[in-house]
Write a protein that holds these residues in place. Structure first.
Motif, PDB file in Angstrom:
ATOM      1  N   ALA A   5       0.816  -1.211   0.000  1.00 20.16           N
ATOM      2  CA  ALA A   5       0.000   0.000   0.000  1.00 20.16           C
ATOM      3  C   ALA A   5       0.847   1.257   0.000  1.00 20.16           C
ATOM      4  O   ALA A   5       0.340   2.349  -0.232  1.00 20.16           O
ATOM      5  N   ASN A   6       2.140   1.109   0.292  1.00 21.62           N
ATOM      6  CA  ASN A   6       3.033   2.268   0.331  1.00 21.62           C
ATOM      7  C   ASN A   6       3.616   2.493  -1.052  1.00 21.62           C
ATOM      8  O   ASN A   6       4.486   1.753  -1.493  1.00 21.62           O
ATOM      9  N   ILE A   7       3.110   3.474  -1.772  1.00 23.70           N
ATOM     10  CA  ILE A   7       3.513   3.674  -3.157  1.00 23.70           C
ATOM     11  C   ILE A   7       3.963   5.090  -3.367  1.00 23.70           C
ATOM     12  O   ILE A   7       3.620   5.996  -2.608  1.00 23.70           O
ATOM     13  N   PRO A 267     -21.150  -7.025  12.371  1.00 24.03           N
ATOM     14  CA  PRO A 267     -20.080  -7.240  11.403  1.00 24.03           C
ATOM     15  C   PRO A 267     -19.004  -6.173  11.519  1.00 24.03           C
ATOM     16  O   PRO A 267     -19.242  -5.069  12.009  1.00 24.03           O
ATOM     17  N   LEU A 268     -17.804  -6.506  11.050  1.00 24.93           N
ATOM     18  CA  LEU A 268     -16.675  -5.585  11.177  1.00 24.93           C
ATOM     19  C   LEU A 268     -16.935  -4.262  10.472  1.00 24.93           C
ATOM     20  O   LEU A 268     -16.488  -3.207  10.930  1.00 24.93           O
ATOM     21  N   SER A 269     -17.652  -4.297   9.368  1.00 26.72           N
ATOM     22  CA  SER A 269     -17.931  -3.063   8.634  1.00 26.72           C
ATOM     23  C   SER A 269     -18.764  -2.095   9.467  1.00 26.72           C
ATOM     24  O   SER A 269     -18.526  -0.881   9.452  1.00 26.72           O
ATOM     25  N   ASP A 279     -13.493   3.138   6.847  1.00 29.59           N
ATOM     26  CA  ASP A 279     -14.076   1.924   6.291  1.00 29.59           C
ATOM     27  C   ASP A 279     -13.476   0.724   7.015  1.00 29.59           C
ATOM     28  O   ASP A 279     -12.632   0.864   7.905  1.00 29.59           O
ATOM     29  N   GLN A 280     -13.888  -0.475   6.621  1.00 31.17           N
ATOM     30  CA  GLN A 280     -13.414  -1.683   7.294  1.00 31.17           C
ATOM     31  C   GLN A 280     -11.916  -1.878   7.104  1.00 31.17           C
ATOM     32  O   GLN A 280     -11.207  -2.332   8.013  1.00 31.17           O
ATOM     33  N   SER A 281     -11.398  -1.530   5.928  1.00 30.86           N
ATOM     34  CA  SER A 281      -9.965  -1.687   5.667  1.00 30.86           C
ATOM     35  C   SER A 281      -9.139  -0.800   6.596  1.00 30.86           C
ATOM     36  O   SER A 281      -8.140  -1.248   7.176  1.00 30.86           O
ATOM     37  N   HIS A 282      -9.550   0.447   6.741  1.00 26.47           N
ATOM     38  CA  HIS A 282      -8.861   1.374   7.648  1.00 26.47           C
ATOM     39  C   HIS A 282      -8.918   0.859   9.083  1.00 26.47           C
ATOM     40  O   HIS A 282      -7.925   0.876   9.814  1.00 26.47           O
ATOM     41  N   PHE A 283     -10.085   0.389   9.489  1.00 25.41           N
ATOM     42  CA  PHE A 283     -10.265  -0.151  10.840  1.00 25.41           C
ATOM     43  C   PHE A 283      -9.353  -1.355  11.073  1.00 25.41           C
ATOM     44  O   PHE A 283      -8.648  -1.436  12.090  1.00 25.41           O
ATOM     45  N   THR A 286      -5.582  -0.295  11.308  1.00 25.37           N
ATOM     46  CA  THR A 286      -5.256   0.410  12.551  1.00 25.37           C
ATOM     47  C   THR A 286      -5.336  -0.526  13.750  1.00 25.37           C
ATOM     48  O   THR A 286      -4.468  -0.511  14.630  1.00 25.37           O
ATOM     49  N   PHE A 287      -6.384  -1.354  13.803  1.00 31.12           N
ATOM     50  CA  PHE A 287      -6.549  -2.307  14.912  1.00 31.12           C
ATOM     51  C   PHE A 287      -5.352  -3.262  14.969  1.00 31.12           C
ATOM     52  O   PHE A 287      -4.799  -3.521  16.041  1.00 31.12           O
ATOM     53  N   SER A 288      -4.943  -3.761  13.819  1.00 27.99           N
ATOM     54  CA  SER A 288      -3.817  -4.705  13.773  1.00 27.99           C
ATOM     55  C   SER A 288      -2.528  -4.067  14.258  1.00 27.99           C
ATOM     56  O   SER A 288      -1.726  -4.702  14.971  1.00 27.99           O
ATOM     57  N   GLN A 289      -2.303  -2.803  13.892  1.00 24.83           N
ATOM     58  CA  GLN A 289      -1.085  -2.111  14.301  1.00 24.83           C
ATOM     59  C   GLN A 289      -1.039  -1.903  15.811  1.00 24.83           C
ATOM     60  O   GLN A 289       0.011  -2.073  16.433  1.00 24.83           O
ATOM     61  N   LEU A 290      -2.178  -1.546  16.412  1.00 18.74           N
ATOM     62  CA  LEU A 290      -2.199  -1.223  17.842  1.00 18.74           C
ATOM     63  C   LEU A 290      -2.373  -2.451  18.735  1.00 18.74           C
ATOM     64  O   LEU A 290      -1.845  -2.495  19.846  1.00 18.74           O
ATOM     65  N   VAL A 291      -3.130  -3.424  18.268  1.00 18.45           N
ATOM     66  CA  VAL A 291      -3.458  -4.578  19.111  1.00 18.45           C
ATOM     67  C   VAL A 291      -2.546  -5.772  18.816  1.00 18.45           C
ATOM     68  O   VAL A 291      -2.288  -6.597  19.678  1.00 18.45           O
ATOM     69  N   GLY A 292      -2.051  -5.857  17.585  1.00 13.75           N
ATOM     70  CA  GLY A 292      -1.168  -6.963  17.233  1.00 13.75           C
ATOM     71  C   GLY A 292      -1.848  -8.104  16.519  1.00 13.75           C
ATOM     72  O   GLY A 292      -1.213  -9.128  16.221  1.00 13.75           O
ATOM     73  N   ALA A 293      -3.155  -7.968  16.252  1.00 10.70           N
ATOM     74  CA  ALA A 293      -3.904  -8.995  15.532  1.00 10.70           C
ATOM     75  C   ALA A 293      -5.083  -8.332  14.838  1.00 10.70           C
ATOM     76  O   ALA A 293      -5.605  -7.320  15.321  1.00 10.70           O
ATOM     77  N   PRO A 294      -5.539  -8.862  13.711  1.00 11.89           N
ATOM     78  CA  PRO A 294      -6.721  -8.308  13.036  1.00 11.89           C
ATOM     79  C   PRO A 294      -7.949  -8.426  13.939  1.00 11.89           C
ATOM     80  O   PRO A 294      -8.014  -9.327  14.795  1.00 11.89           O
ATOM     81  N   PRO A 295      -8.941  -7.560  13.766  1.00 11.18           N
ATOM     82  CA  PRO A 295     -10.109  -7.584  14.663  1.00 11.18           C
ATOM     83  C   PRO A 295     -10.869  -8.905  14.635  1.00 11.18           C
ATOM     84  O   PRO A 295     -11.353  -9.359  15.685  1.00 11.18           O
ATOM     85  N   GLY A 296     -10.996  -9.529  13.448  1.00 16.79           N
ATOM     86  CA  GLY A 296     -11.701 -10.804  13.389  1.00 16.79           C
ATOM     87  C   GLY A 296     -10.990 -11.878  14.193  1.00 16.79           C
ATOM     88  O   GLY A 296     -11.617 -12.643  14.939  1.00 16.79           O
ATOM     89  N   THR A 297      -9.676 -11.935  14.069  1.00 19.98           N
ATOM     90  CA  THR A 297      -8.882 -12.899  14.834  1.00 19.98           C
ATOM     91  C   THR A 297      -8.965 -12.614  16.325  1.00 19.98           C
ATOM     92  O   THR A 297      -9.129 -13.538  17.141  1.00 19.98           O
ATOM     93  N   TRP A 298      -8.870 -11.334  16.680  1.00 20.76           N
ATOM     94  CA  TRP A 298      -8.941 -10.952  18.097  1.00 20.76           C
ATOM     95  C   TRP A 298     -10.282 -11.341  18.690  1.00 20.76           C
ATOM     96  O   TRP A 298     -10.357 -11.833  19.817  1.00 20.76           O
ATOM     97  N   ARG A 299     -11.361 -11.157  17.930  1.00 27.04           N
ATOM     98  CA  ARG A 299     -12.711 -11.505  18.426  1.00 27.04           C
ATOM     99  C   ARG A 299     -12.794 -13.004  18.689  1.00 27.04           C
ATOM    100  O   ARG A 299     -13.304 -13.444  19.736  1.00 27.04           O
TER     101      ARG A 299
END
Length: 304
Positions: A5-7, A267-269, A279-283, A286-299
């Motif tokens: 995503a870094n372009i 739902p995550l959205s 949007d869900q992608s932004h969420f 950001t969640f993965s960066q701060l928590v260390g896991a994607p929100p679905g996995t964390w749930r």
């Protein structure tokens, strides 16, 4: 670490870029975004004059290194102004918390690196040093270390698709670390206390920030409600909470998201929108960066 995503982007179509420059006057206008850094290459061949201006924000700090001689800029501060000539390897540092206005005279060629507050804070902590509040004035000062690193970075940015993401990020770390080690200013305890928000101001600011979930309020309005200038409010908030207003707000949104993930089947959205994310992608990012896991996995892990 950089990802897909870094372009690189070319900003020729924009009138004003994120640094306040008029983009269509630039011969080179490159940007590369990473999590903790944004790299820029700004080059103008024409011998004309232009104005740059950026309002106070909590973006962090900007290092600018001149790759060639012959540039001059007039920096305005209130009713005063100072004139500075830039030679090859001349450096300047901007704190985005300050209102910045300057007239740029003549051609120029700069490599610039924007450092996040998170990078500065984490680097100081990891190196066992004291927290810093800013940097010594470097306007027009020559620094050969910055100069050599900027030359390598310029060649790397110019190669675009051939640039190694890891190598570019390491150059950013080297530039930022040298800035912190050589020019970082450590605040005294009395200075820190004098810039803190009062309990009433802190409560008011946090309540108003939380109202930004719906995008209904600005930092200017919050600062005004605290009877402070925008730039002073940003500094005082950071001294009080060890977070910029944006960092604090993102953490509160993640706290709310955790609660919804744990206690609802939404739902995550829907959770993303309810917590103020674009949007869900932004969420998810950001969640993965701060928590260390994607929100679905964390749930799923939390509900076992």
């Amino acid at each position: 670490m950089l990802n897909d995503a870094n372009i690189f982007t070319t900003a020729a179509s924009r009138q004003k870029d994120s640094l306040g420059c008029v983009s269509n006057q630039l011969h080179k206008d490159l940007e590369l975004h990473t999590g903790e850094f944004t790299f820029y290459r700004k080059c103008r061949r024409e011998q004309n004059t232009s104005e740059v201006a950026t309002p106070p924000s909590d973006r962090g700090f900007l290092i600018g290194v001149s790759l060639a001689a012959g540039h001059r800029r007039r920096i305005m501060s209130g009713n005063r102004s100072t004139l500075h000539d830039f030679e090859k390897d001349s450096v300047y540092v901007r704190n985005f918390e300050d209102d910045y206005r300057a007239d740029l005279h003549g051609a120029f060629d700069f490599v610039l690196v924007e450092l996040s507050h998170a990078f500065v804070t984490n680097t100081c902590y990891e190196r066992g040093g004291s927290a810093i509040t800013g940097f010594s004035s470097l306007l027009g000062k020559k620094d050969p270390i910055f100069g050599h690193l900027a030359q390598v970075l310029a060649l790397t940015l110019d190669s675009r698709s051939e640039a190694s993401p890891l190598f570019v990020e390491q150059l950013g770390v080297a530039l930022g670390t040298h800035l912190i080690d050589r020019y970082g200013k450590v605040a005294s305890e009395s200075d820190k206390k004098s810039r803190r928000l009062s309990s009433l101001q802190e409560t008011r600011a946090k309540d108003m920030l939380l109202a930004r979930t719906q995008g209904s309020i600005s930092l200017e309005e919050i600062a005004s409600a605290c009877n402070l200038s925008r730039s002073y409010f940003i500094r005082a908030f950071r001294e009080t909470t060890d977070r910029t207003p944006h960092q604090w707000l993102v953490e509160r949104r993640i706290d709310r998201a955790r609660d919804l993930l744990k206690h609802s089947d939404a739902p995550l959205s829907e959770i993303a929108i309810a917590c103020g994310f674009a949007d869900q992608s932004h969420f998810t990012r950001t969640f993965s960066q701060l928590v260390g896991a994607p929100p679905g996995t964390w749930r799923r892990e939390t509900r076992k």
